[in-house]
Structures are given as structure tokens and as C-alpha cells.
Scaffold this motif. Structure first.
Motif, PDB file in Angstrom:
ATOM      1  N   ALA A  54     -27.142 -23.807 106.930  1.00 23.86           N
ATOM      2  CA  ALA A  54     -26.776 -23.789 105.517  1.00 23.86           C
ATOM      3  C   ALA A  54     -27.848 -23.202 104.613  1.00 23.86           C
ATOM      4  N   ASP A  55     -29.093 -23.174 105.050  1.00 27.36           N
ATOM      5  CA  ASP A  55     -30.130 -22.585 104.206  1.00 27.36           C
ATOM      6  C   ASP A  55     -30.642 -21.239 104.737  1.00 27.36           C
ATOM      7  N   ASP A  56     -29.862 -20.618 105.613  1.00 31.59           N
ATOM      8  CA  ASP A  56     -30.132 -19.250 106.082  1.00 31.59           C
ATOM      9  C   ASP A  56     -31.480 -19.106 106.789  1.00 31.59           C
ATOM     10  N   THR A  57     -31.859 -20.117 107.565  1.00 32.61           N
ATOM     11  CA  THR A  57     -33.156 -20.048 108.248  1.00 32.61           C
ATOM     12  C   THR A  57     -33.053 -20.051 109.763  1.00 32.61           C
ATOM     13  N   VAL A  58     -31.924 -20.488 110.320  1.00 33.17           N
ATOM     14  CA  VAL A  58     -31.812 -20.657 111.771  1.00 33.17           C
ATOM     15  C   VAL A  58     -30.472 -20.118 112.258  1.00 33.17           C
ATOM     16  N   LEU A  59     -30.516 -19.326 113.341  1.00 33.59           N
ATOM     17  CA  LEU A  59     -29.309 -18.870 114.017  1.00 33.59           C
ATOM     18  C   LEU A  59     -28.967 -19.837 115.144  1.00 33.59           C
ATOM     19  N   LEU A  60     -27.678 -19.901 115.488  1.00 36.90           N
ATOM     20  CA  LEU A  60     -27.202 -20.774 116.562  1.00 36.90           C
ATOM     21  C   LEU A  60     -26.472 -19.935 117.592  1.00 36.90           C
ATOM     22  N   GLY A  61     -26.783 -20.160 118.866  1.00 32.98           N
ATOM     23  CA  GLY A  61     -26.153 -19.364 119.910  1.00 32.98           C
ATOM     24  C   GLY A  61     -25.846 -20.176 121.156  1.00 32.98           C
ATOM     25  N   THR A  62     -25.025 -19.584 122.014  1.00 36.41           N
ATOM     26  CA  THR A  62     -24.691 -20.175 123.307  1.00 36.41           C
ATOM     27  C   THR A  62     -24.800 -19.106 124.383  1.00 36.41           C
ATOM     28  N   VAL A  63     -25.095 -19.539 125.590  1.00 34.43           N
ATOM     29  CA  VAL A  63     -25.127 -18.621 126.719  1.00 34.43           C
ATOM     30  C   VAL A  63     -24.732 -19.386 127.974  1.00 34.43           C
ATOM     31  N   ALA A  64     -23.977 -18.734 128.856  1.00 35.25           N
ATOM     32  CA  ALA A  64     -23.627 -19.274 130.171  1.00 35.25           C
ATOM     33  C   ALA A  64     -24.061 -18.253 131.207  1.00 35.25           C
ATOM     34  N   TYR A  65     -24.780 -18.695 132.218  1.00 37.76           N
ATOM     35  CA  TYR A  65     -25.343 -17.793 133.216  1.00 37.76           C
ATOM     36  C   TYR A  65     -24.438 -17.731 134.444  1.00 37.76           C
ATOM     37  N   HIS A  94     -17.419 -23.162 120.606  1.00 30.54           N
ATOM     38  CA  HIS A  94     -17.201 -23.520 119.194  1.00 30.54           C
ATOM     39  C   HIS A  94     -18.456 -24.070 118.516  1.00 30.54           C
ATOM     40  N   ALA A  95     -19.609 -23.489 118.780  1.00 34.82           N
ATOM     41  CA  ALA A  95     -20.849 -23.973 118.167  1.00 34.82           C
ATOM     42  C   ALA A  95     -20.923 -23.525 116.713  1.00 34.82           C
ATOM     43  N   GLN A  96     -21.203 -24.478 115.816  1.00 39.90           N
ATOM     44  CA  GLN A  96     -21.194 -24.179 114.386  1.00 39.90           C
ATOM     45  C   GLN A  96     -22.119 -25.134 113.645  1.00 39.90           C
ATOM     46  N   PHE A  97     -22.815 -24.610 112.631  1.00 34.23           N
ATOM     47  CA  PHE A  97     -23.595 -25.455 111.747  1.00 34.23           C
ATOM     48  C   PHE A  97     -22.710 -26.046 110.652  1.00 34.23           C
ATOM     49  N   SER A  98     -23.117 -27.199 110.146  1.00 29.39           N
ATOM     50  CA  SER A  98     -22.502 -27.755 108.939  1.00 29.39           C
ATOM     51  C   SER A  98     -22.674 -26.762 107.792  1.00 29.39           C
ATOM     52  N   PRO A  99     -21.681 -26.655 106.899  1.00 22.91           N
ATOM     53  CA  PRO A  99     -21.816 -25.738 105.765  1.00 22.91           C
ATOM     54  C   PRO A  99     -22.817 -26.209 104.714  1.00 22.91           C
ATOM     55  N   THR A 100     -23.248 -27.474 104.785  1.00 21.63           N
ATOM     56  CA  THR A 100     -24.144 -28.011 103.760  1.00 21.63           C
ATOM     57  C   THR A 100     -25.404 -28.677 104.312  1.00 21.63           C
ATOM     58  N   ASP A 101     -25.360 -29.186 105.530  1.00 18.78           N
ATOM     59  CA  ASP A 101     -26.510 -29.856 106.137  1.00 18.78           C
ATOM     60  C   ASP A 101     -27.162 -28.888 107.117  1.00 18.78           C
ATOM     61  N   PRO A 102     -28.344 -28.333 106.790  1.00 23.03           N
ATOM     62  CA  PRO A 102     -28.950 -27.314 107.659  1.00 23.03           C
ATOM     63  C   PRO A 102     -29.419 -27.828 109.006  1.00 23.03           C
ATOM     64  N   SER A 103     -29.390 -29.140 109.209  1.00 24.53           N
ATOM     65  CA  SER A 103     -29.869 -29.702 110.477  1.00 24.53           C
ATOM     66  C   SER A 103     -28.760 -30.207 111.379  1.00 24.53           C
ATOM     67  N   LEU A 104     -27.481 -30.083 110.961  1.00 24.85           N
ATOM     68  CA  LEU A 104     -26.377 -30.652 111.724  1.00 24.85           C
ATOM     69  C   LEU A 104     -25.549 -29.563 112.405  1.00 24.85           C
ATOM     70  N   ILE A 105     -25.320 -29.746 113.706  1.00 26.88           N
ATOM     71  CA  ILE A 105     -24.548 -28.803 114.523  1.00 26.88           C
ATOM     72  C   ILE A 105     -23.390 -29.556 115.161  1.00 26.88           C
ATOM     73  N   ARG A 106     -22.239 -28.911 115.220  1.00 21.68           N
ATOM     74  CA  ARG A 106     -21.161 -29.424 116.046  1.00 21.68           C
ATOM     75  C   ARG A 106     -20.772 -28.344 117.048  1.00 21.68           C
ATOM     76  N   PHE A 107     -20.430 -28.778 118.238  1.00 17.41           N
ATOM     77  CA  PHE A 107     -19.975 -27.859 119.282  1.00 17.41           C
ATOM     78  C   PHE A 107     -18.973 -28.607 120.137  1.00 17.41           C
ATOM     79  N   CYS A 108     -18.445 -27.947 121.155  1.00 17.53           N
ATOM     80  CA  CYS A 108     -17.448 -28.616 121.977  1.00 17.53           C
ATOM     81  C   CYS A 108     -17.702 -28.370 123.449  1.00 17.53           C
ATOM     82  N   MET A 109     -17.154 -29.253 124.253  1.00 13.30           N
ATOM     83  CA  MET A 109     -17.080 -29.078 125.689  1.00 13.30           C
ATOM     84  C   MET A 109     -15.727 -28.448 125.972  1.00 13.30           C
TER      85      MET A 109
END
Length: 458
Positions: A166-177, A252-267
Motif C-alpha cells: 500500500a505504500d509502494d515500497t515492496v513487491l510481492l511474488g510467487t515462484v514454483a520450481y 492469488h498473492a496480494q497485499f492489502s490495499p491499505t495495510d502495507p504489512s498484510l498479505i493474503r494468498f491461497c493454497m
């Protein structure tokens, strides 16, 4: 579930449904039977849906244009510009005039999302090579909408970037090998539907419909455990940090739109077999589940945050294909609200307006999980308390039940749901943007929430 149990489940399933791939023409034929003929003539630019009385605008000028996945952020902080993707690159849309302007040309520029604090648009360029795109290195860029100044942000050896905080400081990614694709993604199906055209044969040797074939592929991928990571990249320093490692299938990895420290993803995987939705802090701490199954074949997914980040909403079915809800968790308090959805109002995806109480559904065809006989609509949903509700007696530790009433906005009878509409509200909540092939080619449209005139009856 153990690896052996997964393999047993996979073998049992495939004993009744062959995963032998079929041609794209066979796959197209199986779905075409349930899709209404496309209207003749040119694609209209601006019209009133005769069945609903709502005004619809075709936003995109270029055939093959698409919007982003339903929860990806696509608006500037000022709410004046939206970004879409087209076969020739990335384009901006003026939300006052609906004027479309090229931002960056080149089909290899993969639109990711808009920043939340700046007027930058992020996109990825994948290196050429023989490996699958997910296994090839990518470079992440940002381009400013106003100055057109471009800069390199990061480079990853494999995987994908799905969000920024939310504060444009961190990117979020996923990878499967070492993960194999659900289905080989040929160029034609990607252009038509934005995804693979899933294909498999049933026990009688005949092609399964799209939804059931996708189920076969989902089970195969879920059963083939491979190392996977959820990671962050510090935009300023470029530091990459793995915050969660697993052999499960992360999606489905995604940051909260307002909390820069909260991530939700799925199995990811067959929804009735997975504990799907997870929350985790950006430093890798406090991993927790959002929902707990209480019955066989209970499923939940296609999760999304409310616009203010206070609620997490998701499609809940108790059990699958029978009873439908949009279920919500208030993150600060743990309060839960389930909003009942009628079968014909269920959608591939739901979304919520900025008021937090107005929802929308993009519908689905008869082959999908709701098996709705009249479900091909984009609809507005508003919830009321249930009949005989005794509100003073309500306990916030218990689930609050509400019931949606729907208003139909767009007749999607000519839409092929292999292309997901991926609807979203505009920043002023006056329009809902969606994708459709209702006139043949893929285009991006907007429907006005307020009706223009009364619908035609009958």
C-alpha cells in the motif's frame, strides 16, 4: 494430506476421467453448444441494454483488449485514469471521457498493476527462451502515466510479481520450481480467453466441458508437489526475501490495499481439498487461515479485500454447487458476515464498491459450479437482514446472515465464460468495468450502475 493420499486421489479421479488432451477445435465445440450466437454487425460503442435499462459503453478500441484480474489495482490514486492491456501493449483510459491512449507499445509488455501512491504503472518483460514463461527471468519496470518516464525496478530469475504494497515500497511474488502448466497455453486460447483452453476426456471418451476439464488439470497440478516460495522484493534496495516456503501450490498473492504489512494468498488446488485462504505478515510472521471447513464438499475462494482494507470477502459454498454466499471477515475484530446469493446471481467473481455494502457479480454459465439455468448476467447485489431477524440479540462472536437482492445490469447471454469478465467498480462507484466477448472479439466495457430507463418486460 500426504503425497501418497494425493496420488491415490488423483488415480481414482483419472480412472473416471481421462486427462488425455484434445485439440483446441474439440474444446471449442464442446462449449459453443451452450453459448448464444454473437450479434451480427459492428461492435456497438454506446447503447442501452434492452433487458435491463442500463447504459453500456465499449471502452476499448482495439479488438482483443482485456482488463486485469478482478482484484488487481488498475487506477491512479486520483481516480482519473485506468489501465488496460491490448494486443499491441498497455493503454490508459480517461475515466471522464473514456478516451483510450497508448502508454507503452509492444505485446511483450505484461501489465501488472497501478501503484497506489504514485502515478506509476508496473509491468514485466519476460526473457526469450525455450522454457515456460513462468520459468524464465523477468524484468519489472515502472512507467509514469504523465511523464512517460520509464525505469527498471527489479529482476527475478523465475516466477511472477503479482502485487505491490500500500505504500509502494515492496513487491510481492510467487515462484514454483519444476511445476508443469495446467494445460499448454497456445497463443490462440491466450488471446481469446486470457488462459489455457482446458481440455480432457471423460470416462466415455468424449470431451469434458471446460469447467470439468479444468478440474482434471487442477487435480493433476495439486497432486504434483513441487517446491514453491512466496517472496518480497524491497523496491529501494532490490533485496529479495522468501517469507513462506512450501510444496503446496501458492496462488492469488496480494497485499492489502491499505495495510502495507498484510498479505493474503491461497493454497490452490481443487477447492474441496484445500485450506485455501491464508494471511501472513510481510516479514513472514503470523501465518493463519481465514476459514475452517465444517462439512464435506464445502468450498471457498476467489478472495478479495474491501476497498478500505477492513474486510476480506470470498465466495463460499456450503456445500459446493448447492448453497451460495459471499462471506466476509472483519480483519480487526474477527466478526463474520455471510451474504446469501441465489443460484442465478452467483458469479465467477464478485467485487465490492467503496461504500462496503454494494456488491456485484459477473455471472456464470450452466456448466459452472452454480449450474445456474439463468445466470449469464452482470448484477448489482445489495444485502438485507433476514426475515424475522432480532438484531438486538445478535452476538458478534456468531456469524451474521444477510440475503442479497439483485439488480441485473448487463445481459451476458452471448458471452463465452471461458473468458472471465473480471468486473470492478470505478473509483466513483458509478460504473462497473468488465471484459466480454459478447460481440465476438474481446473488449473492455463499462455499465452504468444507475439505470437510464426501465427495462423491457417479457
Amino acid at each position: 494430506m500426504t503425497t501418497g493420499t494425493r496420488r491415490t486421489a488423483l488415480k481414482g479421479f483419472l480412472a473416471g476421467a481421462s486427462a488425455i488432451g484434445m485439440s483446441m477445435s474439440q474444446a471449442s465445440a464442446q462449449t459453443a453448444e451452450t453459448t448464444a450466437p454473437k450479434p451480427a454487425g459492428p461492435v456497438p460503442k454506446d447503447w442501452i441494454d434492452p433487458k435491463t435499462g442500463h447504459r453500456i459503453i465499449r471502452i476499448s478500441d482495439e479488438p482483443g483488449a482485456l482488463g486485469m484480474y478482478f482484484y488487481r489495482h488498475v487506477y491512479t490514486p486520483q481516480g482519473d485514469i485506468m489501465v488496460i492491456k491490448s494486443p499491441t501493449g498497455i493503454q490508459t483510459v480517461d475515466l471522464k471521457t473514456w478516451k483510450v491512449t497508448p502508454l507503452i507499445t509492444g505485446a511483450g509488455n505484461d501489465l501488472l498493476f497501478a501503484a497506489r501512491k504514485s502515478r506509476d504503472i508496473y509491468y514485466a518483460v519476460t526473457d526469450t527462451g525455450e522454457a515456460l514463461p513462468a520459468d524464465r527471468p523477468k524484468t519489472i519496470f515502472a512507467i509514469n502515466i504523465d511523464t512517460k518516464k520509464k525505469r527498471q525496478i527489479a529482476r527475478i530469475p523465475a516466477g511472477q510479481i503479482s502485487a505491490m504494497n500500500a505504500d509502494d515500497t515492496v513487491l510481492l511474488g510467487t515462484v514454483a520450481y519444476g511445476a508443469k502448466p495446467l494445460q499448454p497455453k497456445d497463443k490462440d486460447s491466450l488471446e481469446k480467453f486470457g488462459q489455457a483452453e482446458y481440455a480432457a476426456l471423460g470416462p466415455d471418451g468424449k470431451p469434458l466441458n471446460f469447467a470439468k476439464a479444468k478440474g482434471v488439470r487442477m487435480l493433476e497440478r495439486w497432486a504434483s508437489r513441487v517446491p514453491a516460495e512466496l517472496f518480497t522484493i524491497d523496491i529501494k534496495t532490490g533485496a529479495r526475501k522468501v517469507i513462506y516456503s512450501t510444496e503446496e501450490w501458492i496462488g492469488h498473492a496480494q497485499f492489502s490495499p491499505t495495510d502495507p504489512s498484510l498479505i493474503r494468498f491461497c493454497m490452490e488446488g481443487p477447492w474441496h481439498r484445500v485450506d485455501r485462504i491464508k494471511l501472513i505478515n510481510a516479514d513472514g510472521t503470523n501465518l493463519r487461515s481465514v476459514h475452517t471447513r465444517t462439512m464435506n464438499m464445502e468450498i471457498w475462494g476467489h478472495e478479495f479485500f474491501s476497498q478500505d482494507g477492513k474486510w476480506l470477502w470470498f465466495d463460499l459454498q456450503t456445500p459446493r454447487g448447492q448453497v451460495f454466499w459471499v462471506a466476509g471477515l472483519e480483519l480487526a475484530t474477527g466478526k463474520r458476515v455471510w451474504k446469501r446469493v441465489e443460484q442465478n446471481d452467483w458469479g465467477v467473481h464478485f467485487n465490492v464498491a467503496h461504500d462496503g455494502v454494494t456488491f456485484a457479480s459477473d455471472g456464470g454459465d450452466l456448466d459452472m459450479v452454480a449450474h445456474a439455468p439463468d445466470g449469464k448476467w452482470i448484477s448489482l447485489l445489495k444485502a438485507d437482514t433476514i426475515v424475522d431477524a432480532d438484531l438486538p440479540s445478535y452476538d458478534d462472536d456468531l456469524i451474521t446472515i444477510e440475503k442479497f437482492t439483485s439488480t441485473r445490469l448487463v445481459d451476458m447471454s452471448a458471452h463465452d465464460y471461458r473468458l472471465e469478465p473480471n468486473l470492478r467498480f470505478t473509483p466513483d462507484d458509478k460504473w462497473i468495468v468488465f471484459c466480454s466477448n459478447m460481440h465476438g472479439d474481446n473488449h473492455v466495457y463499462a455499465v452504468e450502475v444507475k439505470p437510464t430507463r426501465a427495462p423491457v418486460k417479457g
